[in-house]
Design a protein around this motif. Structure first.
Motif: not given
Lengths: 104, 104, 104, 104
Positions: B21-25
């Motif tokens: 759950h990286r912000p970009a993802n």
């Protein structure tokens, strides 16, 4: 404090914008704003937090307007869907994997 | 009842999904789900309500996960943005029109 | 060999699908398929090439159908836009930077 | 006249932009531009043709860049996918209906 749903309802009513808010238009608006949110991360994973907050707010706003239009409680549909998702992704199969449920 | 944020946090923790759950993802995920919501209205403005509720829930879920990841309160950013939007769209100029603020 | 535009026109005509292809519906379809393309990269930058090719083809197909519906030549509008973009992004200012033109 | 692929390759090379054009970033860019195309139709099915042409060109440009990056011929993948789609949507079942193939 007024509920968020009430604040949004008033904002729209004051501007007589309900006439534009057919569900299909609100769904388009969610997708348009989701594109703007994504633009914060277009070339780089590091995005400016304030900009992300603003674009995320726009996506959420149209989600709330669509929910209200359809008589749905936004938090409740997230909780309901989570129960379905939990069944598709049981802890023992899904732990630590980003695999889609139909690939288990 | 646990808050929605807490329920989501637990759901993710149980599956060890925070690593994905990286912000970009999450921003990509919001856009992907927004596309599925839009698909309910692809050829026709009349969409099945249950299907719309399910897809809208998916968009909202990723919005909540992104907000949590960035330490943002989802309701508060909507309220904050509404104040900005109210200034861009004053009632007397915006009433009954879908015109963009930069075209007033 | 028939031109791609002609092949697509025939495909649609055989199925009597032109009635569904209002420009707004085709624009929605482009966005929906763009979401499916993005899904190939949801959690990982490494995507399966065949899957990407298939989803990219879907985006392109709806772009071609929209262009045809509006009487536009798909290659020509790309060339025309490139001239505009070249003016917004002169080589000496844009080289090696992903900065937006309004931030130069 | 140079091929469109060659014109695009030169445009990118002159600006040293290839470093930003990872497939995942190009897929995001397609989705972002698809959102801007959709914005032409946000509140109304009647959109300005020139504006639509410009936004459609942006979607197509990123599609071409992604195809080039993956060594794909944009027209050929559309033709290949059309053969698959023709099998999913046989003329006798699909004629005059917007039904998804898995609902036949």
């Amino acid at each position: 404090m007024d509920s968020l749903a009430e604040v949004l309802r008033l904002f729209v009513a004051q501007r007589d914008w309900d006439q534009f808010h057919r569900p299909a238009n609100l769904a388009k608006s969610v997708a348009i704003e989701a594109g703007e949110l994504l633009e914060c991360f277009q070339w780089d994973d590091d995005a400016d937090s304030d900009r992300v907050a603003g674009e995320l707010a726009d996506v959420l706003t149209y989600c709330h307007l669509l929910a209200a239009k359809l008589g749905l409680d936004p938090d409740q549909i997230v909780r309901d869907k989570l129960i379905e998702t939990a069944q598709k992704y049981p802890v023992d199969l899904a732990r630590g994997r980003s695999t889609r449920y139909d690939q288990f």
